[in-house]
Design a protein around this motif. Structure first.
Motif, PDB file in Angstrom:
ATOM      1  N   HIS A  59      49.018  36.962  32.971  1.00  0.00           N
ATOM      2  CA  HIS A  59      49.222  37.017  33.992  1.00  0.00           C
ATOM      3  C   HIS A  59      47.930  36.928  35.007  1.00  0.00           C
ATOM      4  CE1 HIS A  59      50.789  35.357  38.169  1.00  0.00           C
ATOM      5  NE2 HIS A  59      50.279  36.761  38.599  1.00  0.00           N
ATOM      6  N   HIS A  61      44.748  35.154  37.722  1.00  0.00           N
ATOM      7  CA  HIS A  61      44.228  34.325  38.315  1.00  0.00           C
ATOM      8  C   HIS A  61      43.015  34.431  38.271  1.00  0.00           C
ATOM      9  CE1 HIS A  61      48.384  34.222  40.056  1.00  0.00           C
ATOM     10  NE2 HIS A  61      48.139  35.235  40.101  1.00  0.00           N
ATOM     11  N   HIS A 226      55.753  33.647  40.279  1.00  0.00           N
ATOM     12  CA  HIS A 226      55.650  34.684  40.143  1.00  0.00           C
ATOM     13  C   HIS A 226      57.207  35.157  40.992  1.00  0.00           C
ATOM     14  CE1 HIS A 226      51.388  33.612  41.070  1.00  0.00           C
ATOM     15  NE2 HIS A 226      51.033  35.111  40.853  1.00  0.00           N
ATOM     16  N   HIS A 263      54.955  40.369  37.997  1.00  0.00           N
ATOM     17  CA  HIS A 263      55.192  41.203  38.451  1.00  0.00           C
ATOM     18  C   HIS A 263      57.253  42.084  38.748  1.00  0.00           C
ATOM     19  CE1 HIS A 263      52.016  40.960  40.758  1.00  0.00           C
ATOM     20  NE2 HIS A 263      51.502  39.009  40.766  1.00  0.00           N
ATOM     21  N   ASP A 314      46.514  40.747  36.231  1.00  0.00           N
ATOM     22  CA  ASP A 314      46.160  39.694  38.030  1.00  0.00           C
ATOM     23  C   ASP A 314      45.107  39.514  38.203  1.00  0.00           C
ATOM     24  OD1 ASP A 314      47.678  38.665  39.665  1.00  0.00           O
ATOM     25  OD2 ASP A 314      48.200  40.411  40.623  1.00  0.00           O
TER      26      ASP A 314
HETATM   27 ZN   LIG Z   1      49.269  37.098  39.925  1.00  0.00          ZN
END
Ligand SMILES: [Zn+2]
Length: 449
Positions: A59, A61, A226, A263, A314
């Protein structure tokens, strides 16, 4: 092409102790002691080092690499509120520069496969930033899962982001199919796959989720979103839909193998049982969860229930960095918050950071050193200051010492990091390009509201 990795202090694999391994055409073909090279074989020196499977980051971004230090003291939704005006300046040049920074950080930390969950709608008429993301990842040599996301519920209608960052579901679903046509290659050796990845259940309509999942199902793509990150998310989801977050996804029919959820901090016992029973995987993001004060995931309960557990760094806006090895150490530490007997061992944390993440992405040939596995490997030096005192167990020492950069990293048997340096890029040039993109986007002048 043949590669011999030789002379290692230890190799992390399920077989007997070994110091070397052979690679043929991107695949591990032998693991043993004292293996030798034939003519024309490239030799990778692993003396004074340990060899582990390349880490898998489930995961991320990457576009957030240009926006660290924002929302410094805010929880998730307030942090997002500060970031949306910055993200509205995002374009392909931003995406390419930010992806290069993120991929460089990952590779140097021994990560060979990464997801990038991109959920900002492209500016109408402009090139899709996902193309720039894929180009940057290919240039540096990481194995990428481009998780193509979207939002079609704006903040005026109960969603998370301003309308300018949203698109309607038809636009997104068409774009997802086109991007899969351009970039998804299911061959085991390929470096680019695509996944369907609605941003967050509160930011999308049921039509978008069902449509994305249908495209994923029919085209063999993974499905990602998410879930259960923030403390106030459950109440907001119940208010909006009458269902708790995981129950909402179950109702939408998207749980099961091929789906992995980022998460998963706030889960009930029933939620964990549902994840295990449906074969739905999770990507835990402990640093981000601590930075935003979201809480600590039930790591031991998830592992013991048989849930497939992977790890995600993340985005850098909430992690502050993209070291997969540092994230594995963070997972080890937070898993012990309720007592060391509840925590993971170092080898369990390494397993989550390698094979666990790979399985979440539907891959049993990544995140593992085994005959027939892809030759995605990280070689970590254990002779430096950081590793002094780890001689009794240098593999555990990867997490029980300060996180280091990798000496060598191979993807498909090809070097992408050599002697602690990127093979295909200069980090100072990447930093300069990223700062140019920051200046061009004029996001340095933003004043926190
Ligand atoms: Zn995220």
């Amino acid at each position: 092409m043949s590669v011999l990795v030789s002379g290692a202090e230890a190799v992390l694999w399920d077989g007997p102790s070994a110091d070397s391994l052979l690679v043929e055409d991107g695949v591990v073909t032998a693991v043993g002691t004292g293996l030798t090279a034939g003519p024309g074989t490239t030799v990778v020196d692993a003396r004074g080092a340990v060899v582990v499977p390349g880490l898998v980051n489930a995961h991320h971004h990457m576009f957030q690499s240009l926006t660290r230090v924002r929302g410094q003291d805010r929880p998730l939704f307030g942090w997002l509120a500060e970031l949306w005006p910055l993200f509205s300046k995002h374009d392909g040049a931003w995406q390419e520069a930010a992806t290069a920074v993120a991929v460089a950080e990952l590779l140097l930390s021994g990560c060979t496969t990464s997801v990038d969950h991109h959920y900002l709608a492209p500016t109408p008429g402009a090139p899709d930033p996902v193309d720039a993301q894929v180009a940057a990842a290919r240039r540096l040599g990481i194995r990428l899962v481009s998780a193509v996301g979207s939002m079609d519920v704006d903040d005026a209608h109960g969603g998370l982001a301003p309308a300018a960052l949203c698109e309607n579901s038809e636009q997104y679903l068409a774009r997802l199919s086109e991007l899969a046509d351009r970039h998804h290659d299911p061959d085991p050796s390929s470096l680019t796959r695509v996944a369907a990845a609605p941003c967050h259940p509160l930011a999308v309509t049921a039509d978008l989720v069902r449509g994305a999942h249908e495209i994923a199902r029919t085209r063999g793509l993974g499905f990602h979103t998410h879930l259960a990150e923030a403390r106030d998310e459950e109440a907001a989801t119940v208010r909006a839909t009458g269902l708790r977050p995981l129950d909402l996804l179950a109702e939408l029919g998207v749980l099961g193998p091929g789906t992995w959820l980022a998460h998963c901090v706030h889960l009930s016992d029933d939620d964990i049982a549902t994840l295990a029973a449906t074969g739905t995987a999770v990507a835990l993001c402990p640093s981000s969860n601590l930075r935003l004060g979201s809480g600590i995931a039930r790591v031991r309960d998830l592992v013991d229930a048989g849930v497939t557990v992977g790890l995600g760094v993340d985005g850098a806006a909430s992690n502050d960095g993209g070291s997969a090895l540092a994230e594995a150490r963070q997972l080890l530490l937070v898993s012990r918050a309720g007592g060391v007997e509840q925590g993971l061992t170092a080898r369990e944390a390494l397993q989550v950071a390698t094979a666990g993440g790979a399985r979440a992405l539907g891959r049993t040939d990544l995140g593992t050193i085994a005959l027939g596995a892809r030759a995605d490997l990280a070689v970590f030096d254990v002779t430096g200051l950081h590793a002094v005192g780890t001689e009794a167990d240098p593999l555990a020492g990867l997490l029980l010492s300060p996180p280091a950069t990798a000496r060598h990293v191979l993807v498909e048997g090809q070097a992408v990091v050599r002697d602690h340096a990127l093979v295909h890029a200069d980090p100072m040039e990447l930093a300069a390009q990223a700062r140019t993109a920051i200046a061009r986007s004029r996001i340095t002048t933003h004043t926190p509201g």
